[in-house]
Design an enzyme around this catalytic site. Structure first.
Site, PDB file in Angstrom:
ATOM      1  N   GLN A 106       0.848  -1.203   0.000  1.00 34.73           N
ATOM      2  CA  GLN A 106       0.000   0.000   0.000  1.00 34.73           C
ATOM      3  C   GLN A 106       0.878   1.246   0.000  1.00 34.73           C
ATOM      4  OE1 GLN A 106      -2.785   0.262   3.267  1.00 34.73           O
ATOM      5  NE2 GLN A 106      -3.753   2.111   2.450  1.00 34.73           N
ATOM      6  N   HIS A 129      -8.334  -1.740  -6.250  1.00 37.62           N
ATOM      7  CA  HIS A 129      -7.893  -1.737  -7.646  1.00 37.62           C
ATOM      8  C   HIS A 129      -8.814  -2.636  -8.461  1.00 37.62           C
ATOM      9  CE1 HIS A 129      -3.724  -0.100  -6.914  1.00 37.62           C
ATOM     10  NE2 HIS A 129      -3.937  -0.617  -5.709  1.00 37.62           N
ATOM     11  N   HIS A 137      -8.525   1.882  -1.021  1.00 34.40           N
ATOM     12  CA  HIS A 137      -8.859   1.846  -2.449  1.00 34.40           C
ATOM     13  C   HIS A 137      -8.860   0.415  -2.923  1.00 34.40           C
ATOM     14  CE1 HIS A 137      -4.563   2.573  -1.864  1.00 34.40           C
ATOM     15  NE2 HIS A 137      -4.350   1.801  -2.921  1.00 34.40           N
TER      16      HIS A 137
HETATM   17  P1  AMP Z   1      -1.448   1.146  -3.646  1.00 30.69           P
HETATM   18  O1  AMP Z   1      -0.008   0.960  -4.027  1.00 30.69           O
HETATM   19  O2  AMP Z   1      -2.234  -0.120  -3.552  1.00 30.69           O
HETATM   20  O3  AMP Z   1      -1.582   2.019  -2.434  1.00 30.69           O
HETATM   21  O4  AMP Z   1      -2.120   1.919  -4.859  1.00 30.69           O
HETATM   22  C1  AMP Z   1      -2.118   3.300  -4.985  1.00 30.69           C
HETATM   23  C2  AMP Z   1      -2.463   3.593  -6.396  1.00 30.69           C
HETATM   24  O5  AMP Z   1      -2.840   4.943  -6.494  1.00 30.69           O
HETATM   25  C3  AMP Z   1      -1.303   3.377  -7.380  1.00 30.69           C
HETATM   26  O6  AMP Z   1      -1.686   2.431  -8.359  1.00 30.69           O
HETATM   27  C4  AMP Z   1      -1.085   4.774  -7.959  1.00 30.69           C
HETATM   28  O7  AMP Z   1      -0.736   4.742  -9.327  1.00 30.69           O
HETATM   29  C5  AMP Z   1      -2.425   5.426  -7.735  1.00 30.69           C
HETATM   30  N1  AMP Z   1      -2.406   6.875  -7.639  1.00 30.69           N
HETATM   31  C6  AMP Z   1      -1.593   7.642  -6.889  1.00 30.69           C
HETATM   32  N2  AMP Z   1      -1.896   8.941  -7.038  1.00 30.69           N
HETATM   33  C7  AMP Z   1      -2.937   8.992  -7.893  1.00 30.69           C
HETATM   34  C8  AMP Z   1      -3.711  10.061  -8.463  1.00 30.69           C
HETATM   35  N3  AMP Z   1      -3.469  11.347  -8.162  1.00 30.69           N
HETATM   36  N4  AMP Z   1      -4.715   9.750  -9.320  1.00 30.69           N
HETATM   37  C9  AMP Z   1      -4.961   8.465  -9.635  1.00 30.69           C
HETATM   38  N5  AMP Z   1      -4.275   7.411  -9.134  1.00 30.69           N
HETATM   39  C10 AMP Z   1      -3.268   7.670  -8.280  1.00 30.69           C
END
Ligand code: AMP
Length: 113
Positions: free
Chosen positions: A93, A101, A99
């Site tokens: 994370q 995915h 969130h």
């Molecule tokens: P995680 O690594 O599971 O916490 O996933 C976080 C996700 O958020 C990653 O896939 C990022 O690419 C995505 N992310 C981060 N900042 C943004 C943003 N401003 N808009 C859309 N996605 C984002």
């Protein structure tokens, strides 16, 4: 407010929003790992799934049901897709706001890296 996803909810930073209602929002991941890569978030700030309470049961279910609806909307429901929620450092994370995915449009491998 320092949470980047709360800023998206508040309209303070842009995102490609696919859907939103009073409880949840769905937008495109900024760094897609698959042809379709969406994120479904609760509008309310919850840092990770480890912080979910009994009172969040309906909201947690709604995140999953929204993810499946979004997969259908994006045309990946029949070909198949993956949903994932990373939790904490070793869970991968990187953003501290729950969130889910939704990944599809290519063959998924297992186990994930
Ligand atoms: P995680 O690594 O599971 O916490 O996933 C976080 C996700 O958020 C990653 O896939 C990022 O690419 C995505 N992310 C981060 N900042 C943004 C943003 N401003 N808009 C859309 N996605 C984002």
């Amino acid at each position: 407010m320092s949470c980047i996803f709360c800023k998206i909810v508040a309209g303070e930073i842009p995102a490609e929003i696919i859907y939103q209602d009073d409880d949840v929002m769905c937008f495109k991941d900024v760094a897609p790992q698959a042809p379709t890569h969406l994120l479904v978030i609760p509008k309310k700030h919850i840092g990770s799934i480890a912080e979910l309470k009994d009172s969040d049961t309906n909201l947690a279910g709604k995140i999953l049901v929204t993810a499946t609806a979004m997969a259908k909307d994006q045309g990946i429901s029949e070909s198949g897709y993956r949903v994932a929620m990373n939790c904490g450092d070793e869970g991968g994370q990187t953003v501290g706001h729950i969130h889910m995915h939704v990944l599809g449009g290519r063959q998924m491998g297992w186990p994930p890296g």
